[in-house]
Design a protein around this motif. Sequence first.
Motif, PDB file in Angstrom:
ATOM      1  N   GLY A 191     -10.569  -5.096   1.420  1.00 33.50           N
ATOM      2  CA  GLY A 191     -11.548  -4.783   0.387  1.00 33.50           C
ATOM      3  C   GLY A 191     -12.555  -3.746   0.852  1.00 33.50           C
ATOM      4  O   GLY A 191     -12.891  -2.810   0.119  1.00 33.50           O
ATOM      5  N   LEU A 192     -13.029  -3.900   2.086  1.00 34.64           N
ATOM      6  CA  LEU A 192     -13.964  -2.914   2.644  1.00 34.64           C
ATOM      7  C   LEU A 192     -13.315  -1.541   2.786  1.00 34.64           C
ATOM      8  O   LEU A 192     -13.940  -0.517   2.487  1.00 34.64           O
ATOM      9  CB  LEU A 192     -14.479  -3.387   4.002  1.00 34.64           C
ATOM     10  CG  LEU A 192     -15.505  -4.512   3.979  1.00 34.64           C
ATOM     11  CD1 LEU A 192     -15.794  -4.977   5.398  1.00 34.64           C
ATOM     12  CD2 LEU A 192     -16.770  -4.054   3.303  1.00 34.64           C
ATOM     13  N   ILE A 193     -12.075  -1.516   3.214  1.00 30.23           N
ATOM     14  CA  ILE A 193     -11.361  -0.248   3.348  1.00 30.23           C
ATOM     15  C   ILE A 193     -11.201   0.415   1.982  1.00 30.23           C
ATOM     16  O   ILE A 193     -11.370   1.632   1.845  1.00 30.23           O
ATOM     17  CB  ILE A 193     -10.002  -0.446   4.037  1.00 30.23           C
ATOM     18  CG1 ILE A 193     -10.231  -0.801   5.508  1.00 30.23           C
ATOM     19  CG2 ILE A 193      -9.126   0.791   3.921  1.00 30.23           C
ATOM     20  CD1 ILE A 193      -8.986  -1.240   6.236  1.00 30.23           C
ATOM     21  N   ALA A 194     -10.893  -0.367   0.964  1.00 31.07           N
ATOM     22  CA  ALA A 194     -10.749   0.183  -0.385  1.00 31.07           C
ATOM     23  C   ALA A 194     -12.068   0.773  -0.878  1.00 31.07           C
ATOM     24  O   ALA A 194     -12.104   1.873  -1.448  1.00 31.07           O
ATOM     25  CB  ALA A 194     -10.258  -0.902  -1.338  1.00 31.07           C
ATOM     26  N   ILE A 195     -13.163   0.053  -0.659  1.00 30.64           N
ATOM     27  CA  ILE A 195     -14.477   0.557  -1.087  1.00 30.64           C
ATOM     28  C   ILE A 195     -14.842   1.825  -0.331  1.00 30.64           C
ATOM     29  O   ILE A 195     -15.261   2.828  -0.927  1.00 30.64           O
ATOM     30  CB  ILE A 195     -15.554  -0.529  -0.892  1.00 30.64           C
ATOM     31  CG1 ILE A 195     -15.339  -1.666  -1.900  1.00 30.64           C
ATOM     32  CG2 ILE A 195     -16.954   0.071  -1.053  1.00 30.64           C
ATOM     33  CD1 ILE A 195     -16.179  -2.882  -1.631  1.00 30.64           C
TER      34      ILE A 195
ATOM     35  N   GLY B 256     -12.856   3.898   1.154  1.00 32.21           N
ATOM     36  CA  GLY B 256     -11.945   4.953   0.762  1.00 32.21           C
ATOM     37  C   GLY B 256     -12.334   5.594  -0.553  1.00 32.21           C
ATOM     38  O   GLY B 256     -12.276   6.810  -0.715  1.00 32.21           O
ATOM     39  N   ARG B 257     -12.772   4.777  -1.497  1.00 34.91           N
ATOM     40  CA  ARG B 257     -13.182   5.312  -2.796  1.00 34.91           C
ATOM     41  C   ARG B 257     -14.489   6.107  -2.657  1.00 34.91           C
ATOM     42  O   ARG B 257     -14.655   7.161  -3.277  1.00 34.91           O
ATOM     43  CB  ARG B 257     -13.351   4.166  -3.801  1.00 34.91           C
ATOM     44  CG  ARG B 257     -13.626   4.612  -5.207  1.00 34.91           C
ATOM     45  CD  ARG B 257     -12.463   5.408  -5.787  1.00 34.91           C
ATOM     46  NE  ARG B 257     -12.847   6.784  -5.961  1.00 34.91           N
ATOM     47  CZ  ARG B 257     -12.030   7.816  -6.081  1.00 34.91           C
ATOM     48  NH1 ARG B 257     -10.738   7.640  -6.046  1.00 34.91           N
ATOM     49  NH2 ARG B 257     -12.454   9.025  -6.251  1.00 34.91           N
ATOM     50  N   LEU B 258     -15.403   5.614  -1.850  1.00 35.20           N
ATOM     51  CA  LEU B 258     -16.674   6.325  -1.675  1.00 35.20           C
ATOM     52  C   LEU B 258     -16.503   7.655  -0.956  1.00 35.20           C
ATOM     53  O   LEU B 258     -17.240   8.606  -1.216  1.00 35.20           O
ATOM     54  CB  LEU B 258     -17.665   5.444  -0.895  1.00 35.20           C
ATOM     55  CG  LEU B 258     -18.172   4.217  -1.641  1.00 35.20           C
ATOM     56  CD1 LEU B 258     -19.055   3.374  -0.720  1.00 35.20           C
ATOM     57  CD2 LEU B 258     -18.939   4.602  -2.894  1.00 35.20           C
ATOM     58  N   SER B 259     -15.533   7.748  -0.079  1.00 33.84           N
ATOM     59  CA  SER B 259     -15.328   8.985   0.664  1.00 33.84           C
ATOM     60  C   SER B 259     -14.300   9.917   0.017  1.00 33.84           C
ATOM     61  O   SER B 259     -14.069  11.010   0.518  1.00 33.84           O
ATOM     62  CB  SER B 259     -14.908   8.671   2.101  1.00 33.84           C
ATOM     63  OG  SER B 259     -13.640   8.047   2.104  1.00 33.84           O
ATOM     64  N   ALA B 260     -13.713   9.500  -1.096  1.00 32.09           N
ATOM     65  CA  ALA B 260     -12.684  10.313  -1.763  1.00 32.09           C
ATOM     66  C   ALA B 260     -13.300  11.583  -2.344  1.00 32.09           C
ATOM     67  O   ALA B 260     -14.441  11.605  -2.803  1.00 32.09           O
ATOM     68  CB  ALA B 260     -12.020   9.501  -2.853  1.00 32.09           C
ATOM     69  N   LYS B 261     -12.530  12.638  -2.321  1.00 30.16           N
ATOM     70  CA  LYS B 261     -12.977  13.924  -2.844  1.00 30.16           C
ATOM     71  C   LYS B 261     -12.551  14.142  -4.292  1.00 30.16           C
ATOM     72  O   LYS B 261     -13.134  14.927  -5.009  1.00 30.16           O
ATOM     73  CB  LYS B 261     -12.397  15.057  -1.974  1.00 30.16           C
ATOM     74  CG  LYS B 261     -12.711  14.911  -0.502  1.00 30.16           C
ATOM     75  CD  LYS B 261     -14.037  15.539  -0.170  1.00 30.16           C
ATOM     76  CE  LYS B 261     -14.262  15.590   1.307  1.00 30.16           C
ATOM     77  NZ  LYS B 261     -14.980  14.478   1.855  1.00 30.16           N
ATOM     78  N   ASP B 262     -11.496  13.469  -4.737  1.00 22.39           N
ATOM     79  CA  ASP B 262     -10.953  13.675  -6.074  1.00 22.39           C
ATOM     80  C   ASP B 262     -11.268  12.499  -6.981  1.00 22.39           C
ATOM     81  O   ASP B 262     -11.450  11.375  -6.531  1.00 22.39           O
ATOM     82  CB  ASP B 262      -9.428  13.848  -6.008  1.00 22.39           C
ATOM     83  CG  ASP B 262      -9.046  15.072  -5.187  1.00 22.39           C
ATOM     84  OD1 ASP B 262      -9.785  16.073  -5.242  1.00 22.39           O
ATOM     85  OD2 ASP B 262      -8.002  15.002  -4.480  1.00 22.39           O
ATOM     86  N   ARG B 263     -11.302  12.785  -8.274  1.00 25.65           N
ATOM     87  CA  ARG B 263     -11.544  11.747  -9.271  1.00 25.65           C
ATOM     88  C   ARG B 263     -10.261  10.971  -9.556  1.00 25.65           C
ATOM     89  O   ARG B 263      -9.161  11.481  -9.398  1.00 25.65           O
ATOM     90  CB  ARG B 263     -12.031  12.376 -10.571  1.00 25.65           C
ATOM     91  CG  ARG B 263     -13.408  12.939 -10.441  1.00 25.65           C
ATOM     92  CD  ARG B 263     -13.850  13.620 -11.700  1.00 25.65           C
ATOM     93  NE  ARG B 263     -13.464  12.854 -12.888  1.00 25.65           N
ATOM     94  CZ  ARG B 263     -13.826  13.179 -14.100  1.00 25.65           C
ATOM     95  NH1 ARG B 263     -14.548  14.256 -14.314  1.00 25.65           N
ATOM     96  NH2 ARG B 263     -13.438  12.465 -15.135  1.00 25.65           N
ATOM     97  N   ILE B 264     -10.431   9.749 -10.017  1.00 25.47           N
ATOM     98  CA  ILE B 264      -9.297   8.932 -10.439  1.00 25.47           C
ATOM     99  C   ILE B 264      -9.060   9.230 -11.909  1.00 25.47           C
ATOM    100  O   ILE B 264      -9.988   9.299 -12.704  1.00 25.47           O
ATOM    101  CB  ILE B 264      -9.591   7.430 -10.253  1.00 25.47           C
ATOM    102  CG1 ILE B 264      -9.786   7.105  -8.781  1.00 25.47           C
ATOM    103  CG2 ILE B 264      -8.467   6.591 -10.836  1.00 25.47           C
ATOM    104  CD1 ILE B 264     -10.196   5.676  -8.534  1.00 25.47           C
ATOM    105  N   GLY B 265      -7.802   9.334 -12.287  1.00 25.33           N
ATOM    106  CA  GLY B 265      -7.540   9.477 -13.711  1.00 25.33           C
ATOM    107  C   GLY B 265      -6.561  10.485 -13.982  1.00 25.33           C
ATOM    108  O   GLY B 265      -6.003  10.968 -14.746  1.00 25.33           O
TER     109      GLY B 265
END
Length: 68
Positions: free
Chosen positions: A53-57, A59-68
């Motif tokens: 769960g921490l890795i997922a959070i 990873g999302r916070l450090s992501a450069k691209d949007r989801i969708g």
Amino acid sequence: MKAIKPWYFSRTIWASIITVVTGAAGVAGLPVEATHGALLTDTLLQGVSAISGLIAILGRLSAKDRIG
């Protein structure tokens, strides 16, 4: 069984890992007879869930691209 899950969500895999580790610890001379295998497996699974769960959070916070 059509659903596929990652290996680290398998209770069988974790129970087997615990069995191997406690067996090796017993051979090495560590006192492991007081540990309860199912409780140890559940505790490790909770730890793996918390870490993933921490890795997922993170990873999302450090992501450069949007989801969708």
